[in-house]
Design a protein around this motif. Structure first.
Motif, PDB file in Angstrom:
ATOM      1  N   GLU A  51     104.477  78.015  65.927  1.00  0.00           N
ATOM      2  CA  GLU A  51     103.535  78.852  65.174  1.00  0.00           C
ATOM      3  C   GLU A  51     102.108  78.396  65.468  1.00  0.00           C
ATOM      4  O   GLU A  51     101.867  77.248  65.863  1.00  0.00           O
ATOM      5  CB  GLU A  51     103.820  78.770  63.672  1.00  0.00           C
ATOM      6  CG  GLU A  51     105.121  79.466  63.283  1.00  0.00           C
ATOM      7  CD  GLU A  51     105.365  79.446  61.788  1.00  0.00           C
ATOM      8  OE1 GLU A  51     105.888  80.434  61.259  1.00  0.00           O
ATOM      9  OE2 GLU A  51     105.039  78.440  61.124  1.00  0.00           O
ATOM     10  N   ILE A  52     101.197  79.309  65.216  1.00  0.00           N
ATOM     11  CA  ILE A  52      99.771  79.091  65.453  1.00  0.00           C
ATOM     12  C   ILE A  52      99.085  79.128  64.077  1.00  0.00           C
ATOM     13  O   ILE A  52      99.406  80.049  63.290  1.00  0.00           O
ATOM     14  CB  ILE A  52      99.181  80.225  66.329  1.00  0.00           C
ATOM     15  CG1 ILE A  52     100.174  80.609  67.440  1.00  0.00           C
ATOM     16  CG2 ILE A  52      97.835  79.866  66.895  1.00  0.00           C
ATOM     17  CD1 ILE A  52      99.958  82.012  68.007  1.00  0.00           C
ATOM     18  N   PRO A  53      98.210  78.199  63.762  1.00  0.00           N
ATOM     19  CA  PRO A  53      97.463  77.254  64.595  1.00  0.00           C
ATOM     20  C   PRO A  53      98.109  75.875  64.705  1.00  0.00           C
ATOM     21  O   PRO A  53      98.991  75.529  63.922  1.00  0.00           O
ATOM     22  CB  PRO A  53      96.131  77.135  63.828  1.00  0.00           C
ATOM     23  CG  PRO A  53      96.542  77.227  62.392  1.00  0.00           C
ATOM     24  CD  PRO A  53      97.695  78.212  62.376  1.00  0.00           C
ATOM     25  N   VAL A  54      97.560  75.116  65.687  1.00  0.00           N
ATOM     26  CA  VAL A  54      97.851  73.684  65.807  1.00  0.00           C
ATOM     27  C   VAL A  54      96.529  72.977  66.057  1.00  0.00           C
ATOM     28  O   VAL A  54      95.727  73.428  66.885  1.00  0.00           O
ATOM     29  CB  VAL A  54      98.810  73.385  66.986  1.00  0.00           C
ATOM     30  CG1 VAL A  54      98.929  71.885  67.205  1.00  0.00           C
ATOM     31  CG2 VAL A  54     100.187  73.982  66.744  1.00  0.00           C
ATOM     32  N   LEU A  55      96.324  71.875  65.354  1.00  0.00           N
ATOM     33  CA  LEU A  55      95.147  71.034  65.591  1.00  0.00           C
ATOM     34  C   LEU A  55      95.571  69.869  66.481  1.00  0.00           C
ATOM     35  O   LEU A  55      96.656  69.304  66.276  1.00  0.00           O
ATOM     36  CB  LEU A  55      94.619  70.487  64.257  1.00  0.00           C
ATOM     37  CG  LEU A  55      93.336  69.652  64.341  1.00  0.00           C
ATOM     38  CD1 LEU A  55      92.117  70.563  64.521  1.00  0.00           C
ATOM     39  CD2 LEU A  55      93.154  68.789  63.090  1.00  0.00           C
ATOM     40  N   ASP A  56      94.733  69.546  67.451  1.00  0.00           N
ATOM     41  CA  ASP A  56      94.955  68.353  68.276  1.00  0.00           C
ATOM     42  C   ASP A  56      93.724  67.477  68.093  1.00  0.00           C
ATOM     43  O   ASP A  56      92.663  67.745  68.668  1.00  0.00           O
ATOM     44  CB  ASP A  56      95.130  68.768  69.746  1.00  0.00           C
ATOM     45  CG  ASP A  56      95.235  67.556  70.681  1.00  0.00           C
ATOM     46  OD1 ASP A  56      95.084  66.412  70.209  1.00  0.00           O
ATOM     47  OD2 ASP A  56      95.456  67.781  71.890  1.00  0.00           O
ATOM     48  N   ASP A  57      93.858  66.467  67.253  1.00  0.00           N
ATOM     49  CA  ASP A  57      92.738  65.563  66.998  1.00  0.00           C
ATOM     50  C   ASP A  57      92.992  64.276  67.768  1.00  0.00           C
ATOM     51  O   ASP A  57      93.664  63.362  67.271  1.00  0.00           O
ATOM     52  CB  ASP A  57      92.598  65.288  65.496  1.00  0.00           C
ATOM     53  CG  ASP A  57      91.309  64.524  65.189  1.00  0.00           C
ATOM     54  OD1 ASP A  57      90.478  64.365  66.110  1.00  0.00           O
ATOM     55  OD2 ASP A  57      91.142  64.074  64.038  1.00  0.00           O
ATOM     56  N   ASP A  58      92.483  64.252  69.000  1.00  0.00           N
ATOM     57  CA  ASP A  58      92.631  63.074  69.855  1.00  0.00           C
ATOM     58  C   ASP A  58      94.098  62.660  69.997  1.00  0.00           C
ATOM     59  O   ASP A  58      94.444  61.490  69.829  1.00  0.00           O
ATOM     60  CB  ASP A  58      91.791  61.924  69.260  1.00  0.00           C
ATOM     61  CG  ASP A  58      91.486  60.864  70.310  1.00  0.00           C
ATOM     62  OD1 ASP A  58      91.616  61.168  71.514  1.00  0.00           O
ATOM     63  OD2 ASP A  58      91.155  59.731  69.927  1.00  0.00           O
ATOM     64  N   GLY A  59      94.953  63.648  70.227  1.00  0.00           N
ATOM     65  CA  GLY A  59      96.376  63.361  70.434  1.00  0.00           C
ATOM     66  C   GLY A  59      97.214  63.421  69.167  1.00  0.00           C
ATOM     67  O   GLY A  59      98.438  63.372  69.234  1.00  0.00           O
ATOM     68  N   PHE A  60      96.556  63.534  68.021  1.00  0.00           N
ATOM     69  CA  PHE A  60      97.290  63.700  66.758  1.00  0.00           C
ATOM     70  C   PHE A  60      97.468  65.194  66.533  1.00  0.00           C
ATOM     71  O   PHE A  60      96.500  65.924  66.282  1.00  0.00           O
ATOM     72  CB  PHE A  60      96.495  63.064  65.602  1.00  0.00           C
ATOM     73  CG  PHE A  60      97.125  63.255  64.244  1.00  0.00           C
ATOM     74  CD1 PHE A  60      98.372  62.722  63.945  1.00  0.00           C
ATOM     75  CD2 PHE A  60      96.447  63.972  63.246  1.00  0.00           C
ATOM     76  CE1 PHE A  60      98.944  62.901  62.693  1.00  0.00           C
ATOM     77  CE2 PHE A  60      97.005  64.147  61.990  1.00  0.00           C
ATOM     78  CZ  PHE A  60      98.264  63.608  61.713  1.00  0.00           C
ATOM     79  N   HIS A  61      98.726  65.650  66.660  1.00  0.00           N
ATOM     80  CA  HIS A  61      98.992  67.083  66.541  1.00  0.00           C
ATOM     81  C   HIS A  61      99.422  67.437  65.126  1.00  0.00           C
ATOM     82  O   HIS A  61     100.313  66.780  64.574  1.00  0.00           O
ATOM     83  CB  HIS A  61     100.094  67.507  67.528  1.00  0.00           C
ATOM     84  CG  HIS A  61      99.645  67.444  68.948  1.00  0.00           C
ATOM     85  ND1 HIS A  61     100.114  66.515  69.851  1.00  0.00           N
ATOM     86  CD2 HIS A  61      98.726  68.184  69.619  1.00  0.00           C
ATOM     87  CE1 HIS A  61      99.514  66.695  71.014  1.00  0.00           C
ATOM     88  NE2 HIS A  61      98.665  67.697  70.900  1.00  0.00           N
ATOM     89  N   LEU A  62      98.809  68.471  64.594  1.00  0.00           N
ATOM     90  CA  LEU A  62      99.142  68.884  63.227  1.00  0.00           C
ATOM     91  C   LEU A  62      99.226  70.401  63.163  1.00  0.00           C
ATOM     92  O   LEU A  62      98.335  71.110  63.639  1.00  0.00           O
ATOM     93  CB  LEU A  62      98.042  68.379  62.277  1.00  0.00           C
ATOM     94  CG  LEU A  62      98.336  68.406  60.777  1.00  0.00           C
ATOM     95  CD1 LEU A  62      99.515  67.499  60.412  1.00  0.00           C
ATOM     96  CD2 LEU A  62      97.098  67.974  59.988  1.00  0.00           C
ATOM     97  N   SER A  63     100.319  70.886  62.572  1.00  0.00           N
ATOM     98  CA  SER A  63     100.451  72.326  62.354  1.00  0.00           C
ATOM     99  C   SER A  63     100.406  72.579  60.852  1.00  0.00           C
ATOM    100  O   SER A  63     100.231  71.650  60.065  1.00  0.00           O
ATOM    101  CB  SER A  63     101.768  72.838  62.946  1.00  0.00           C
ATOM    102  OG  SER A  63     102.857  72.238  62.283  1.00  0.00           O
ATOM    103  N   GLU A  64     100.578  73.829  60.459  1.00  0.00           N
ATOM    104  CA  GLU A  64     100.487  74.301  59.071  1.00  0.00           C
ATOM    105  C   GLU A  64      99.024  74.271  58.627  1.00  0.00           C
ATOM    106  O   GLU A  64      98.436  73.218  58.380  1.00  0.00           O
ATOM    107  CB  GLU A  64     101.368  73.493  58.100  1.00  0.00           C
ATOM    108  CG  GLU A  64     102.860  73.717  58.282  1.00  0.00           C
ATOM    109  CD  GLU A  64     103.315  75.145  57.907  1.00  0.00           C
ATOM    110  OE1 GLU A  64     102.526  75.888  57.321  1.00  0.00           O
ATOM    111  OE2 GLU A  64     104.457  75.491  58.235  1.00  0.00           O
ATOM    112  N   SER A  65      98.470  75.472  58.464  1.00  0.00           N
ATOM    113  CA  SER A  65      97.041  75.585  58.188  1.00  0.00           C
ATOM    114  C   SER A  65      96.593  74.821  56.938  1.00  0.00           C
ATOM    115  O   SER A  65      95.509  74.231  56.919  1.00  0.00           O
ATOM    116  CB  SER A  65      96.647  77.059  58.078  1.00  0.00           C
ATOM    117  OG  SER A  65      97.420  77.729  57.099  1.00  0.00           O
ATOM    118  N   ILE A  66      97.435  74.804  55.916  1.00  0.00           N
ATOM    119  CA  ILE A  66      97.025  74.083  54.690  1.00  0.00           C
ATOM    120  C   ILE A  66      96.890  72.590  54.997  1.00  0.00           C
ATOM    121  O   ILE A  66      95.897  71.948  54.645  1.00  0.00           O
ATOM    122  CB  ILE A  66      98.050  74.284  53.543  1.00  0.00           C
ATOM    123  CG1 ILE A  66      98.041  75.742  53.070  1.00  0.00           C
ATOM    124  CG2 ILE A  66      97.746  73.350  52.380  1.00  0.00           C
ATOM    125  CD1 ILE A  66      99.031  76.006  51.938  1.00  0.00           C
TER     126      ILE A  66
END
Ligand SMILES: N[C@@H](CCC(=O)N[C@@H](CS)C(=O)NCC(=O)O)C(=O)O
Length: 231
Positions: A51-66
């Motif tokens: 699912e979209i979105p995904v955050l990639d913060d310097d290799g730390f991947h996080l999904s779920e917008s909340i």
């Protein structure tokens, strides 16, 4: 920091508003939903939910917008009123975020987006569920009596709720029977034009699709019976 986002996806728009409100520089990576770019095995390494979105913060991947919005506030602006520290104030923001995901966005998405992108029908029942969701939101605004959904300040809950509500505007839905929802929505637009600009781009795109439906006859989506199935 990178954000994998879809240009007309409400959860993506909510995260983009959060990043903008926090003045965080990031790379926006547009994911083509109709080309099913989010269903590849490479994408699934970042988010097995595909699912979209995904955050990639310097290799730390996080999904779920909340979770992404909460993470951004906790990590980069822990004292921001966007996500208040006081437990009761924060609880209300969390409640509105859960309300949005579980009760408000789901029927709105089913009534507005699914008929455009998956050929589902708008029915009296799908309409009734949207009206029910709006009635409850109206009640929350009336009982709390604040300018925004959880406080007199804008919070990440408003970004999520605005992103859902824009789907209704995109299908020319009449919000006038819900005067407090209508007022809250127009206050947000007036007070945060730079954030609304992000939301508005998604709203315009959905509105364009509403009037000129995309040709998805070759789109193969595993979960939607109106699309050819791909294992
Ligand atoms: N709970 C997720 C929902 C994300 C979501 O539903 N995104 C849509 C695009 S707007 C999606 O990726 N759907 C996958 C699909 O239908 O294949 C969130 O809030 O991030």
């Amino acid at each position: 920091m990178k954000l994998y986002a879809v240009s007309d996806g409400p959860p993506s728009l909510a995260v983009r508003m959060t990043l903008k409100a926090m003045h965080i520089q990031y790379q926006l990576i547009n994911v083509d939903f109709c080309a099913l770019e989010h269903r590849t095995e490479d994408y699934a390494k970042m988010n097995p939910q595909k699912e979209i979105p995904v955050l990639d913060d310097d290799g730390f991947h996080l999904s779920e917008s909340i979770a992404i919005m909460q993470y951004l506030c906790d990590k980069y602006a822990p004292l921001s009123t966007l996500y208040p520290v006081d437990p009761n104030e924060r609880a209300l923001v969390n409640q509105r975020l859960c309300f949005n995901m579980g009760f408000y966005y789901a029927p709105i998405s089913a009534h507005s987006m699914a008929p455009i992108f998956f050929d589902y029908e708008r029915t009296p029942m799908s309409l009734k569920k949207v009206e029910n969701a709006l009635e409850v939101f109206e009640t929350y605004l009336q009982r709390l009596g604040t300018k925004y959904a959880a406080s007199d300040n804008v919070t990440i809950a408003d970004f999520a709720l605005v992103s859902s509500t824009l789907c209704l505007e995109a299908i020319d839905f009449d919000l006038s029977p819900y005067p407090l929802v209508q007022k809250w929505y127009s206050t947000f637009k007036a007070e945060y034009p730079e954030l609304w600009q992000i939301a508005n781009s998604g709203m315009q795109e959905i509105n364009e699709f509403e009037h000129n439906p995309p040709d998805l006859s070759n789109m193969e989506h595993p979960f939607h019976p109106t699309r050819k199935s791909k294992a």
